[in-house]
Write a protein that holds these residues in place. Sequence first.
Motif, PDB file in Angstrom:
ATOM      1  N   ASP A 128      34.545  16.301 -77.875  1.00 35.86           N
ATOM      2  CA  ASP A 128      34.399  15.468 -76.691  1.00 35.86           C
ATOM      3  C   ASP A 128      32.935  15.045 -76.539  1.00 35.86           C
ATOM      4  O   ASP A 128      32.033  15.617 -77.148  1.00 35.86           O
ATOM      5  CB  ASP A 128      34.822  16.241 -75.445  1.00 35.86           C
ATOM      6  CG  ASP A 128      36.322  16.494 -75.402  1.00 35.86           C
ATOM      7  OD1 ASP A 128      37.062  15.804 -76.121  1.00 35.86           O
ATOM      8  OD2 ASP A 128      36.740  17.389 -74.647  1.00 35.86           O
ATOM      9  N   SER A 129      32.712  14.067 -75.666  1.00 39.11           N
ATOM     10  CA  SER A 129      31.348  13.691 -75.335  1.00 39.11           C
ATOM     11  C   SER A 129      30.718  14.789 -74.493  1.00 39.11           C
ATOM     12  O   SER A 129      31.412  15.654 -73.941  1.00 39.11           O
ATOM     13  CB  SER A 129      31.332  12.382 -74.555  1.00 39.11           C
ATOM     14  OG  SER A 129      31.883  12.582 -73.257  1.00 39.11           O
ATOM     15  N   GLU A 130      29.387  14.740 -74.362  1.00 43.44           N
ATOM     16  CA  GLU A 130      28.703  15.742 -73.544  1.00 43.44           C
ATOM     17  C   GLU A 130      29.160  15.674 -72.097  1.00 43.44           C
ATOM     18  O   GLU A 130      29.353  16.711 -71.452  1.00 43.44           O
ATOM     19  CB  GLU A 130      27.187  15.563 -73.632  1.00 43.44           C
ATOM     20  CG  GLU A 130      26.417  16.619 -72.859  1.00 43.44           C
ATOM     21  CD  GLU A 130      24.924  16.575 -73.116  1.00 43.44           C
ATOM     22  OE1 GLU A 130      24.161  16.635 -72.137  1.00 43.44           O
ATOM     23  OE2 GLU A 130      24.540  16.497 -74.304  1.00 43.44           O
TER      24      GLU A 130
ATOM     25  N   VAL B 151      28.476  22.880 -89.953  1.00 41.49           N
ATOM     26  CA  VAL B 151      28.818  21.485 -89.683  1.00 41.49           C
ATOM     27  C   VAL B 151      30.338  21.368 -89.625  1.00 41.49           C
ATOM     28  O   VAL B 151      31.042  21.824 -90.531  1.00 41.49           O
ATOM     29  CB  VAL B 151      28.265  20.546 -90.769  1.00 41.49           C
ATOM     30  CG1 VAL B 151      28.707  19.111 -90.504  1.00 41.49           C
ATOM     31  CG2 VAL B 151      26.748  20.639 -90.828  1.00 41.49           C
ATOM     32  N   PHE B 152      30.853  20.761 -88.534  1.00 36.69           N
ATOM     33  CA  PHE B 152      32.292  20.550 -88.396  1.00 36.69           C
ATOM     34  C   PHE B 152      32.626  19.119 -88.788  1.00 36.69           C
ATOM     35  O   PHE B 152      31.926  18.187 -88.377  1.00 36.69           O
ATOM     36  CB  PHE B 152      32.736  20.811 -86.953  1.00 36.69           C
ATOM     37  CG  PHE B 152      34.228  20.781 -86.773  1.00 36.69           C
ATOM     38  CD1 PHE B 152      34.998  21.859 -87.159  1.00 36.69           C
ATOM     39  CD2 PHE B 152      34.853  19.662 -86.240  1.00 36.69           C
ATOM     40  CE1 PHE B 152      36.386  21.833 -87.012  1.00 36.69           C
ATOM     41  CE2 PHE B 152      36.236  19.629 -86.093  1.00 36.69           C
ATOM     42  CZ  PHE B 152      37.004  20.720 -86.477  1.00 36.69           C
ATOM     43  N   PRO B 153      33.704  18.899 -89.576  1.00 35.12           N
ATOM     44  CA  PRO B 153      33.973  17.550 -90.095  1.00 35.12           C
ATOM     45  C   PRO B 153      34.480  16.566 -89.050  1.00 35.12           C
ATOM     46  O   PRO B 153      34.375  15.352 -89.248  1.00 35.12           O
ATOM     47  CB  PRO B 153      35.034  17.800 -91.169  1.00 35.12           C
ATOM     48  CG  PRO B 153      35.683  19.086 -90.774  1.00 35.12           C
ATOM     49  CD  PRO B 153      34.612  19.912 -90.150  1.00 35.12           C
ATOM     50  N   GLY B 154      35.047  17.044 -87.946  1.00 36.38           N
ATOM     51  CA  GLY B 154      35.566  16.138 -86.933  1.00 36.38           C
ATOM     52  C   GLY B 154      34.624  16.002 -85.752  1.00 36.38           C
ATOM     53  O   GLY B 154      33.527  16.550 -85.728  1.00 36.38           O
ATOM     54  N   ALA B 155      35.070  15.249 -84.753  1.00 35.96           N
ATOM     55  CA  ALA B 155      34.253  15.009 -83.562  1.00 35.96           C
ATOM     56  C   ALA B 155      34.809  15.772 -82.376  1.00 35.96           C
ATOM     57  O   ALA B 155      36.009  16.031 -82.287  1.00 35.96           O
ATOM     58  CB  ALA B 155      34.222  13.521 -83.243  1.00 35.96           C
TER      59      ALA B 155
ATOM     60  N   LEU C 210      30.279  24.264 -81.179  1.00 31.20           N
ATOM     61  CA  LEU C 210      31.462  24.930 -80.658  1.00 31.20           C
ATOM     62  C   LEU C 210      32.370  25.487 -81.738  1.00 31.20           C
ATOM     63  O   LEU C 210      33.047  26.495 -81.517  1.00 31.20           O
ATOM     64  CB  LEU C 210      32.265  23.951 -79.792  1.00 31.20           C
ATOM     65  CG  LEU C 210      31.578  23.464 -78.518  1.00 31.20           C
ATOM     66  CD1 LEU C 210      32.391  22.341 -77.885  1.00 31.20           C
ATOM     67  CD2 LEU C 210      31.399  24.608 -77.532  1.00 31.20           C
ATOM     68  N   TRP C 211      32.424  24.849 -82.892  1.00 33.22           N
ATOM     69  CA  TRP C 211      33.455  25.184 -83.865  1.00 33.22           C
ATOM     70  C   TRP C 211      32.937  25.588 -85.243  1.00 33.22           C
ATOM     71  O   TRP C 211      33.706  26.100 -86.060  1.00 33.22           O
ATOM     72  CB  TRP C 211      34.420  24.004 -84.032  1.00 33.22           C
ATOM     73  CG  TRP C 211      35.037  23.575 -82.744  1.00 33.22           C
ATOM     74  CD1 TRP C 211      35.349  24.379 -81.681  1.00 33.22           C
ATOM     75  CD2 TRP C 211      35.426  22.248 -82.358  1.00 33.22           C
ATOM     76  NE1 TRP C 211      35.906  23.640 -80.671  1.00 33.22           N
ATOM     77  CE2 TRP C 211      35.971  22.322 -81.058  1.00 33.22           C
ATOM     78  CE3 TRP C 211      35.385  21.016 -82.994  1.00 33.22           C
ATOM     79  CZ2 TRP C 211      36.461  21.212 -80.377  1.00 33.22           C
ATOM     80  CZ3 TRP C 211      35.861  19.901 -82.318  1.00 33.22           C
ATOM     81  CH2 TRP C 211      36.401  20.002 -81.029  1.00 33.22           C
ATOM     82  N   ALA C 212      31.662  25.360 -85.530  1.00 28.35           N
ATOM     83  CA  ALA C 212      31.180  25.627 -86.887  1.00 28.35           C
ATOM     84  C   ALA C 212      29.930  26.495 -86.921  1.00 28.35           C
ATOM     85  O   ALA C 212      29.401  26.735 -88.005  1.00 28.35           O
ATOM     86  CB  ALA C 212      30.899  24.309 -87.613  1.00 28.35           C
ATOM     87  N   SER C 213      29.464  26.956 -85.780  1.00 20.81           N
ATOM     88  CA  SER C 213      28.240  27.752 -85.740  1.00 20.81           C
ATOM     89  C   SER C 213      28.473  29.048 -84.958  1.00 20.81           C
ATOM     90  O   SER C 213      29.479  29.202 -84.262  1.00 20.81           O
ATOM     91  CB  SER C 213      27.098  26.952 -85.098  1.00 20.81           C
ATOM     92  OG  SER C 213      26.819  25.786 -85.852  1.00 20.81           O
TER      93      SER C 213
ATOM     94  N   LEU D 272      28.076  18.717 -80.476  1.00 22.62           N
ATOM     95  CA  LEU D 272      28.912  19.697 -79.782  1.00 22.62           C
ATOM     96  C   LEU D 272      29.936  20.313 -80.723  1.00 22.62           C
ATOM     97  O   LEU D 272      30.220  21.503 -80.650  1.00 22.62           O
ATOM     98  CB  LEU D 272      29.622  19.031 -78.606  1.00 22.62           C
ATOM     99  CG  LEU D 272      28.813  18.849 -77.324  1.00 22.62           C
ATOM    100  CD1 LEU D 272      29.619  18.055 -76.301  1.00 22.62           C
ATOM    101  CD2 LEU D 272      28.422  20.203 -76.757  1.00 22.62           C
ATOM    102  N   ALA D 273      30.515  19.492 -81.618  1.00 19.52           N
ATOM    103  CA  ALA D 273      31.498  20.020 -82.565  1.00 19.52           C
ATOM    104  C   ALA D 273      30.878  21.113 -83.433  1.00 19.52           C
ATOM    105  O   ALA D 273      31.496  22.153 -83.687  1.00 19.52           O
ATOM    106  CB  ALA D 273      32.052  18.898 -83.437  1.00 19.52           C
TER     107      ALA D 273
END
Length: 447
Positions: A257-259, A251-255, A284-287, A280-281
């Motif tokens: 872009d939209s899809e 899980v990434f704490p920030g948001a 892209l950034w936490a998985s 998406l966050a």
Amino acid sequence: MTPEEIESAVEAGMPQTVEDLTRLVTIPSVAFPGHAEAPVLEAAALTERLLRSAGLPEVRQIPVEGSYPAVYGEAPAPPGAPTVLLYAHYDVQPAGDTALWRTPPFEPTVVDGAMYGRGAADDKSGVMTHVAALRAFQGRFPVGIKVIVEGQEEYAGERLEDFVEANPELVRADAMVIADCGNPRVGEPALTTSLRGMAAFTVEVRTLAEAVHSGAFGGAAPDALSALMRMLTAMHDDNGDVRVPGLARGVFPGASDSEDEFRATAGVLDGVSLVGTGSLADRLWASYAITVTGLDVPTVTGAINAVQAVARARVTVRIPASGDAKTALNDVTGYLEKVAPWGVKVSFSDFVTGSGFQAGAEGPARGAVERALERAFGRAPRQVGQGGSIPLVATLARRFPAAEILLYGAEDEGAAIHAPNERVDLEELRRIITAEALFLAEYGAGR
């Protein structure tokens, strides 16, 4: 210097900055095997001259074992002031298929306010960010300065990691700026607080002593290519989520872009769905992400009717900052062995690993750079992650736990780094240079 004086100095210096960036981008400094060494050394020499022009009293090239030289510069800190390390790299990715470029990759061309050329963004814009920000102070720096510009980040960047481990005092600093990132879009400032690590390997499948006629043997002889395809597709479920045991979702704490914004930036074709589930966050950034980046199989052109005896694939695993690269490598290769059909012979080679990075709690440098970015861009920066890897960052974080590491730059998601038609927006570059100079001034005054 006042903020207004800094802004004026950066603006006045932009013609020279663009001229120097043009000179850098003209040099095909590809540090990959099979490419000429002379251009890489030429880029190192020009980087050295540029750092000297920025007013640093000590600049030199430093040998890095098994790699190209790093260019190092240093200026002592004023009494009581902190020291800042500035990092970038002068090597670039290969141009790839030049037919896909709208302008020649090593003939930098300015179109609609953006410079096109291989390395214009990644990361010669980072080199020029540091040079131009330092020039604004005309040799009177508000903080201690250390600059290290790497010569082989794009290929085997872990060699500088070994150098740092062996020479920690050379790069020790209170804050460390990594100018090899960027913003979601031009004009929208961001600080990168999370980097995924990576692991890569080659998997080979063998089934026969040699290829055999598909008419005489097909239907009973095991096809190495079919076996490899089954193994590779087994790594994802029908949604496109990774299903290798041990590679948990994050899980990434920030948001992000939209899809729709992501689809446009990535160039996803109409009617083609994105893969994976969750935000998406998070994806892209936490998985974890697994990508097949290359296949050694017969080409369609000239293909013959044969059951293949051997097939190979290059697999890259992107690893969240909380994960461990070597563990993930073992998980993925073990899973491929487990799902291999028909008793085929599986082997692995050419392993590469790199750790991720997660920024710590906000400190004085983070606060100063956020305010600098907000002034330069006219809006507050947001926190983002980056799916790519920067090998040096994890080493710096481990070796210097008290240092604040700041990641930003003039790249953006439309800059096409590592792809044809790479470009840097020159106004974005000016804003990033301004932000860096403002940061150095405020950080020096506030400590």
